[in-house]
Design a protein around this motif. Structure first.
Motif, mmCIF file in Angstrom:
data_model
loop_
_atom_site.group_PDB
_atom_site.id
_atom_site.type_symbol
_atom_site.label_atom_id
_atom_site.label_comp_id
_atom_site.label_asym_id
_atom_site.label_seq_id
_atom_site.Cartn_x
_atom_site.Cartn_y
_atom_site.Cartn_z
ATOM 1 N N THR A 339 0.862 -1.187 0.000
ATOM 2 C CA THR A 339 0.000 0.000 0.000
ATOM 3 C C THR A 339 0.890 1.225 0.000
ATOM 4 O O THR A 339 2.025 1.190 0.480
ATOM 5 N N CYS A 340 0.373 2.295 -0.528
ATOM 6 C CA CYS A 340 1.136 3.556 -0.493
ATOM 7 C C CYS A 340 0.178 4.727 -0.499
ATOM 8 O O CYS A 340 -0.970 4.618 -0.969
ATOM 9 N N VAL A 341 0.648 5.813 0.039
ATOM 10 C CA VAL A 341 -0.090 7.082 0.008
ATOM 11 C C VAL A 341 0.730 8.039 -0.830
ATOM 12 O O VAL A 341 1.920 8.258 -0.553
ATOM 13 N N ILE A 342 0.137 8.594 -1.858
ATOM 14 C CA ILE A 342 0.857 9.497 -2.756
ATOM 15 C C ILE A 342 0.126 10.833 -2.815
ATOM 16 O O ILE A 342 -1.088 10.919 -2.626
ATOM 17 N N ARG A 343 0.889 11.837 -3.104
ATOM 18 C CA ARG A 343 0.330 13.186 -3.261
ATOM 19 C C ARG A 343 0.695 13.687 -4.658
ATOM 20 O O ARG A 343 1.873 13.903 -4.962
ATOM 21 N N PRO A 344 -0.266 13.867 -5.551
ATOM 22 C CA PRO A 344 0.044 14.395 -6.886
ATOM 23 C C PRO A 344 0.621 15.800 -6.796
ATOM 24 O O PRO A 344 0.163 16.631 -6.002
ATOM 25 N N LEU A 345 1.638 16.028 -7.627
ATOM 26 C CA LEU A 345 2.282 17.339 -7.646
ATOM 27 C C LEU A 345 2.012 18.057 -8.963
ATOM 28 O O LEU A 345 1.396 19.109 -8.996
ATOM 29 N N GLY A 346 2.512 17.483 -10.052
ATOM 30 C CA GLY A 346 2.281 18.063 -11.369
ATOM 31 C C GLY A 346 1.536 17.090 -12.242
ATOM 32 O O GLY A 346 0.921 16.124 -11.783
ATOM 33 N N LEU A 347 1.609 17.327 -13.524
ATOM 34 C CA LEU A 347 0.897 16.455 -14.451
ATOM 35 C C LEU A 347 1.414 15.032 -14.366
ATOM 36 O O LEU A 347 0.634 14.071 -14.345
ATOM 37 N N LYS A 348 2.732 14.865 -14.296
ATOM 38 C CA LYS A 348 3.315 13.525 -14.283
ATOM 39 C C LYS A 348 4.190 13.293 -13.057
ATOM 40 O O LYS A 348 5.055 12.423 -13.072
ATOM 41 N N GLU A 349 4.001 14.080 -12.025
ATOM 42 C CA GLU A 349 4.837 13.953 -10.842
ATOM 43 C C GLU A 349 3.963 13.764 -9.601
ATOM 44 O O GLU A 349 2.839 14.271 -9.537
ATOM 45 N N TYR A 350 4.515 13.042 -8.662
ATOM 46 C CA TYR A 350 3.834 12.855 -7.390
ATOM 47 C C TYR A 350 4.891 12.687 -6.295
ATOM 48 O O TYR A 350 6.072 12.425 -6.574
ATOM 49 N N GLU A 351 4.434 12.826 -5.068
ATOM 50 C CA GLU A 351 5.319 12.667 -3.912
ATOM 51 C C GLU A 351 4.814 11.492 -3.082
ATOM 52 O O GLU A 351 3.637 11.424 -2.740
ATOM 53 N N LEU A 352 5.716 10.583 -2.791
ATOM 54 C CA LEU A 352 5.359 9.408 -2.002
ATOM 55 C C LEU A 352 5.331 9.789 -0.528
ATOM 56 O O LEU A 352 6.340 10.169 0.049
ATOM 57 N N GLN A 353 4.158 9.670 0.106
ATOM 58 C CA GLN A 353 3.999 10.045 1.506
ATOM 59 C C GLN A 353 4.287 8.882 2.449
ATOM 60 O O GLN A 353 4.850 9.070 3.519
ATOM 61 N N SER A 354 3.895 7.690 2.054
ATOM 62 C CA SER A 354 4.196 6.492 2.841
ATOM 63 C C SER A 354 4.089 5.284 1.932
ATOM 64 O O SER A 354 3.398 5.318 0.897
ATOM 65 N N GLU A 355 4.768 4.212 2.327
ATOM 66 C CA GLU A 355 4.757 2.992 1.533
ATOM 67 C C GLU A 355 4.947 1.808 2.470
ATOM 68 O O GLU A 355 5.945 1.759 3.196
ATOM 69 N N ASP A 356 3.995 0.885 2.489
ATOM 70 C CA ASP A 356 4.030 -0.254 3.400
ATOM 71 C C ASP A 356 4.006 -1.554 2.606
ATOM 72 O O ASP A 356 3.281 -1.671 1.599
ATOM 73 N N VAL A 357 4.768 -2.498 3.083
ATOM 74 C CA VAL A 357 4.718 -3.864 2.569
ATOM 75 C C VAL A 357 4.022 -4.717 3.624
ATOM 76 O O VAL A 357 4.478 -4.794 4.769
ATOM 77 N N ILE A 358 2.897 -5.335 3.246
ATOM 78 C CA ILE A 358 2.114 -6.116 4.200
ATOM 79 C C ILE A 358 2.588 -7.569 4.148
ATOM 80 O O ILE A 358 2.462 -8.240 3.116
#
Length: 903
Positions: A339-358
């Motif tokens: 699972t991951c939480v991402i925040r879109p920044l631009g048209l093709k860019e995003y910032e990864l807020q968190s990333e979990d491996v279950i």
């Protein structure tokens, strides 16, 4: 794309005997930088233990409502459960709408009905405690997706729902059956519609050619978004698309490794779609939702997906090169659920807020993306992940989980700030602000970062006495108590004496300079001074005997000075002064002044002078009543420089005048430059002795000054001429004396120095008769510039004579002019007319009688213009002296006016 790291989240298993909820996470100790902070923790549903079917069933589909969970299984059953995994099968028994695996299951908005489909070519509307609208629609194809209309349950709405296969069909209830209407017709090459959704008037559906949005009302497709990945390699049947509608008609499409955010805009009544974001992530998307607090400028998406173990890729290109077809996922590589939480920044860019491996879930090597489902109810902060065998609940991290994670990765500052923010909520938990603070201190100490621990103490302990004393004990265990010296409070709170003693003793053995500073600055009320004195004495003896320190003398001096201050606290002044004296410590003067101890050291004046003569002299002068100057002079008799300094200070206060002759002698010997100012300022010395002393030491200026002071100007002038060789100083001296005889004497002396005679002639010309000067001219001596000097002398004399004559003539002219004016004024007539009044009675002069009948006979007229009746001046009320003044010709009116002006 911006990524900072991965976080492995181990799924909690309450049935595992080795499970510990306080250690949910595992960390890679090789990483210097902590991974991204997790946003969720993952746990199995609580009802898994009591719901036996959950241990045997194979799950194929799921849908959420804010009240229920609908889970479809491979046997065609649909179970209605609450969010904890419990189900009341007596009230709502399991539904069995199909004879094969349930492909899709959907709740209506009210949670009253469930729409499902399967490969048995049936569309079934099942009731949840309600059967009014239940129905089964048999079709000729195998449906791939279904969705209720938003107003399905409302009367007069037509109770519509949609079904996607190759075509998108709308089913509307007409009387006793449903009527189908084709909204979109797809060809064989377009593929199946594996996902459709309905929001307001907009119906979104996706097949292999892309995603389209159909608008009800105009009944037309208003926008179309093509797939940005290779559909031929990543078939929709293996990695189906996912839809999610967000507020303001924002549609999020998750498909393969691509996330697309489409916004439906209304331009003057014309609806159209705009792609705001489209980017690739490093996994195959199996579910998508959003974080409700992030809607707006900082929107955040919650993604669930699969990734092959050991296959790390950042974009679609690397994914295609690693996984040529999805059948490759059926290899020996183990799928990883992420699972991951991402925040879109631009048209093709995003910032990864968190990333979990279950981890700790049962995924087979043949698990494909279509077997995993992820969805959530954002406004409830509830998210579910469905595998073929398990239902996993993703719960947002609470303050406790957040603090545990931060402590685990040694993010102490963030952990403590979180504990402060939620102090009331965590007050009775194992992670209260107090306990978190202690964990931080212990963490720093265990990590050999004692300075950081000491830095944090004021923030963590605050004004809590209990916490400070606990911290002192911990620092003592770690043997780093010296670091507490800078932060330990002495007020608010005041700790037990033992705490301060621990710090002092640690500094005594490890940092003597810091020990001295603490002894000098800390109040003796904070600790037991007797204890510290004993330990300090023992330490000094130990150092002297063992020689364990390199600079023994310096260390001993520091400890002795500290011991002296401790003695002062105990009022053992003699012992303290003895130590300070032996250490040559300048603080002894402050101690003497503060505690009035001069009587104890007045016999050691010489020793005090050796420490600091300036301070010693000041001390002597401040205590002049306690010691006679003669006593001091006797004590320092062998130190003339100290005597001189003492007398200087003494006489600056107009005291010690009996030692003036001694001062002259000392100045002449050691400070000759200051002798002349002293001679000029003081008058209590013997002039003759001083002159003889200065003459013996050939001190010219002083001797000349003393000769002049004795009145022996002749010898002073003679000495000045012979010693200075500068006639200007001699001339200036003679001018100051203003004595003609001295000038004559000077002429006689200068006659021996012809080179100065010409200048003297010029200067003396204003003070002496030129004939007298000419008479003093030496005979048969060649005088340089004599003619010019004589010419100047005669010229000055002539000018002086002419000026004198002019002044006489001017003065004579002034006397003549003033006399003429006086005579003219005296001859001037005084006017007397019919209106002229007497200056005394204020009656008209020409009246023959007064109002009272008194006769006026004679009058007195003055040149100033005042007129008086003589009869007015002869009255009894008129004073005799004023009458006498008028008779003598003095105007009393003018006299009164003059007296008034003077006053």
């Amino acid at each position: 794309m911006e990524e900072n790291g991965d976080h492995e989240n181990v799924l909690s298993d309450p049935f595992d005997p080795e499970f510990d909820d306080s250690h949910n996470d595992t960390i890679n100790t090789d990483e210097e930088e902590p991974p991204l902070e997790p946003r969720f923790k993952y746990e199995r549903l609580k009802g898994e233990d009591t719901m036996t079917f959950m241990k045997t069933a194979t799950f194929t589909s799921i849908d959420l409502h804010d009240k229920f969970i609908a889970v479809g299984t491979a046997t065609g059953l649909i179970y209605i459960l609450d969010h904890n995994g419990y189900g009341d099968f007596n009230s709502v028994p399991p539904l069995k709408p199909h004879r094969c695996a349930v492909s899709k299951v959907k709740f209506d908005e009210t949670g009253s009905y469930v729409l499902s489909c399967a490969n048995d070519s049936k569309l079934v509307v099942s009731g949840v405690g309600n059967d009014k609208l239940c129905c089964t629609v048999n079709i000729q194809v195998m449906p791939k997706s279904v969705y209720f209309a938003p107003d399905f349950i409302r009367q007069q709405s037509g109770h519509c729902f949609i079904m996607g296969e190759r075509n998108l069909m709308l089913y509307e209830k007409k009387l006793f059956q449903y009527k189908a209407m084709t909204l979109y017709s797809g060809s064989e090459r377009d593929g199946f519609i594996h996902c459709c959704s309905w929001n307001d008037n907009f119906i979104a559906f996706t097949n292999d050619t892309g995603t389209r949005v159909y608008e009800r009302g105009p009944e037309k497709i208003i926008t179309s978004v093509q797939a940005s990945h290779d559909v031929d390699r990543v078939r929709s049947s293996r990695s189906p698309p996912k839809h999610m509608w967000m507020p303001d008609n924002n549609l999020v499409i998750g498909w393969a490794d691509t996330v697309t955010i489409l916004k439906i805009r209304d331009d003057h009544g014309v609806r159209r779609g705009e792609v705001h974001h489209i980017f690739h992530v490093s996994m195959f998307i199996c579910g998508i939702s959003y974080i409700p607090e992030s809607i707006g400028k900082h929107m955040e998406l919650f993604l669930v997906g699969l990734q092959l173990e050991g296959e790390d890729f950042d974009d679609c290109a690397s994914m295609i090169s690693t996984v040529t077809t999805l059948t490759a996922m059926e290899s020996s590589a183990t799928p990883i659920l992420k699972t991951c939480v991402i925040r879109p920044l631009g048209l093709k860019e995003y910032e990864l807020q968190s990333e979990d491996v279950i981890e700790n879930i049962r995924l087979s090597h043949h698990t494909l993306p279509y077997m995993i489902h992820g969805l959530g109810i954002p406004y409830l902060d509830t998210y579910f992940i469905l595998t073929t065998k398990q239902i996993i609940l993703a719960v947002p991290y609470g303050p406790v989980d957040n603090i545990k994670w931060k402590l685990k990765y040694k993010l102490y500052e963030e952990a403590f700030e979180t504990a402060k923010i939620y102090a009331d909520l965590l007050a009775k938990t194992e992670l209260s602000q107090k306990k978190v603070g202690r964990l931080i201190i212990e963490g720093y100490l265990d990590g050999k970062r004692a300075r950081a621990a000491a830095y944090w103490l004021p923030k963590i302990c605050g004004e809590s006495k209990e916490e400070w004393e606990w911290a002192v004990d911990k620092f003592e265990e770690a043997k780093v108590c010296t670091l507490l010296a800078e932060v330990l409070p002495d007020v608010k709170p005041t700790l037990d004496a033992a705490s301060y003693e621990k710090v002092l003793l640690a500094c005594l053995f490890n940092n003597p300079e810091l020990f001295r500073r603490l002894v000098q600055t800390w109040s003796p009320d904070l600790y037991m001074t007797n204890t510290i004195i004993d330990r300090t004495q023992w330490r000094i003896q130990q150092i002297s005997k063992s020689g364990e320190i390199k600079d023994i003398e310096k260390t001993e001096k520091i400890l002795l000075e500290s011991l002296a201050h401790l003695y002062l606290y105990e009022r053992k002044y003699e012992s303290a002064l003895k130590i300070l004296m032996s250490c040559q410590d300048r603080q002894i003067f402050n101690v003497i002044d503060k505690h009035q101890l001069f009587d104890l050291v007045k016999d050691q004046i010489t020793d005090l002078m050796h420490i600091d003569s300036e301070l010693a002299l000041r001390l002597l002068l401040n205590n002049a009543d306690s010691v006679e100057p003669s006593f001091v002079m006797e004590k320092i008799g062998r130190q003339p420089k100290l005597q001189l300094a003492y007398l200087t200070k003494l006489m600056s206060r107009n005291e010690g005048m009996e030692f003036a002759d001694k001062a002259v002698q000392l100045y002449a010997e050691y400070e000759p430059r200051k002798l002349l100012p002293f001679l000029r300022k003081n008058a209590n010395y013997n002039v003759n002795k001083a002159r003889k002393l200065c003459a013996d030491k050939k001190m010219v200026e002083e001797t000349i000054y003393l000769l002049a002071k004795c009145g022996n100007h002749y010898d002073a002038v003679k000495m000045m001429v012979r010693e200075y060789g500068n006639i200007e100083k001699v001339i200036a001296y003679c001018k100051d004396q203003n004595d003609p005889d001295l000038w004559i004497h000077l002429l006689g002396v200068v006659a021996e120095f012809p080179s100065h005679f010409s200048q003297l002639i010029i200067e003396a010309s204003n003070c002496l008769d030129p004939l007298l000067i000419m008479d003093k001219l030496p005979i048969d001596v060649d005088i340089p510039n004599l003619s010019e000097a004589l010419e100047k002398l005669l010229t000055d004399y002539t000018n002086h004579a002419e000026l004198k004559q002019c002044c006489y003539e001017s003065q004579l002219a002034d006397v003549t002019a003033l006399s003429k004016g006086l005579l003219s004024s005296a001859a001037r007539a005084t006017e007397v007319n019919m209106f002229t009044k007497c200056s005394l009675c204020d009656q008209i002069i020409n009246n023959s009688t007064h109002e009272t009948g008194k006769k006026f006979t004679e009058i007195k007229v003055f040149k100033c213009g005042h007129i008086f009746h003589m009869s007015c001046t002869s009255s009894e009320s008129f004073k005799a002296d004023r009458r006498q003044s008028i008779e003598e010709g003095i105007c009393i009116a003018c006299s009164d006016k003059m007296d008034k002006n003077n006053v």
